[in-house]
Design a protein around this motif. Structure first.
Motif, mmCIF file in Angstrom:
data_model
loop_
_atom_site.group_PDB
_atom_site.id
_atom_site.type_symbol
_atom_site.label_atom_id
_atom_site.label_comp_id
_atom_site.label_asym_id
_atom_site.label_seq_id
_atom_site.Cartn_x
_atom_site.Cartn_y
_atom_site.Cartn_z
ATOM 1 N N ALA B 36 0.705 -1.113 0.138
ATOM 2 C CA ALA B 36 -0.001 0.054 -0.037
ATOM 3 C C ALA B 36 0.806 1.395 0.014
ATOM 4 C CB ALA B 36 -0.980 -0.103 1.231
ATOM 5 N N GLU B 40 1.820 4.633 -3.340
ATOM 6 C CA GLU B 40 1.948 6.400 -3.636
ATOM 7 C C GLU B 40 3.363 6.455 -3.936
ATOM 8 O OE1 GLU B 40 0.031 7.705 -0.099
ATOM 9 O OE2 GLU B 40 -1.512 6.133 0.072
ATOM 10 N N GLU B 98 -2.959 -2.016 -5.550
ATOM 11 C CA GLU B 98 -4.402 -1.279 -5.492
ATOM 12 C C GLU B 98 -5.503 -2.102 -4.839
ATOM 13 O OE1 GLU B 98 -4.935 -1.129 -9.903
ATOM 14 O OE2 GLU B 98 -3.719 0.729 -9.873
ATOM 15 N N TRP B 101 -4.510 -1.482 -0.957
ATOM 16 C CA TRP B 101 -4.433 -0.032 -0.577
ATOM 17 C C TRP B 101 -6.028 0.252 -0.180
ATOM 18 C CZ3 TRP B 101 -7.273 4.273 -2.095
ATOM 19 C CH2 TRP B 101 -6.558 5.502 -1.699
ATOM 20 N N ARG B 105 -7.737 1.530 3.087
ATOM 21 C CA ARG B 105 -8.445 2.718 3.320
ATOM 22 C C ARG B 105 -9.972 2.398 3.872
ATOM 23 N NH1 ARG B 105 -3.780 4.017 1.997
ATOM 24 N NH2 ARG B 105 -3.810 3.303 4.388
#
Lengths: 132, 132
Positions: B36, B40, B98, B101, B105
């Motif tokens: 994750a 970014e 993806e 992640w 979240r």
């Protein structure tokens, strides 16, 4: 945990953030497989144990209890003889299960690519060991 | 593993299926957080260790090595002094990242719902213990 921790925005990268523990429940070895299985239908304990290959009775019971306490799994004990207990997803659990289900299917689908990557990696390491 | 196992369709619910191990790498305690984070941007080892709170040097190194061997993470050792190593996602790794992640979240976003569920669960257990 201090009050200031509670008032901070959840962040799984923060060691003491309670969201990290929830993420660990959802992504635990058996948590993933149990959630993904329950996305397809509800299960009795013994059925679920057959579906999720290799899980012990103790680990399955612990996993279900953790997921039930977190509000992901609904445990329905029917007042019949012999006792019958069904496990299903709650709305919240379904949200988590859809994601881990997709991840499980992705892993199965991309297994060949992972195997190919490992072959390259292992060959490179072998070459480095020989030349080093 | 027998030849017949290899030729069978990958299935994470089968105890000996290699896809299960890949799923465990992607969903491991540190694997999730590393993937994750790398979604970014790319990180140097020491930066990544600061980003992912609580990970030991040893566990981070092991996690990165496992993810590199599986073809999820690219390790770029620059021939400079002092040595500089950057970690980034491969295309395959990005697909996995993806998903984890989004799960991370989601967990942060739904933490309040989990806490509320636990309060109900604990209250019910307490009541059962008192009436039992």
């Amino acid at each position: 945990m201090s009050v200031s921790d509670l008032s901070r925005k959840p962040d799984v990268n923060r060691q003491m953030c309670p969201s990290r523990l929830v993420l660990e429940h959802v992504t635990s070895r058996w948590g993933v497989l149990v959630l993904a299985a329950l996305l397809e239908r509800s299960y009795r304990f013994s059925e679920l144990r057959r579906e999720v290959g290799g899980v012990s009775e103790k680990m399955l019971a612990q996993t279900l209890q953790t997921l039930e306490r977190d509000g992901f799994v609904h445990r329905d004990a029917k007042p019949v003889i012999p006792p019958r207990v069904d496990y299903s997803l709650t709305g919240l659990g379904r949200e988590a299960a859809e994601q881990v289900w997709a991840l499980a299917r992705w892993t199965e689908r991309r297994l060949d690519a992972v195997h190919a990557a490992r072959e390259v990696y292992d060959a490179e390491k072998k070459e480095q060991a020989q030349s080093g």
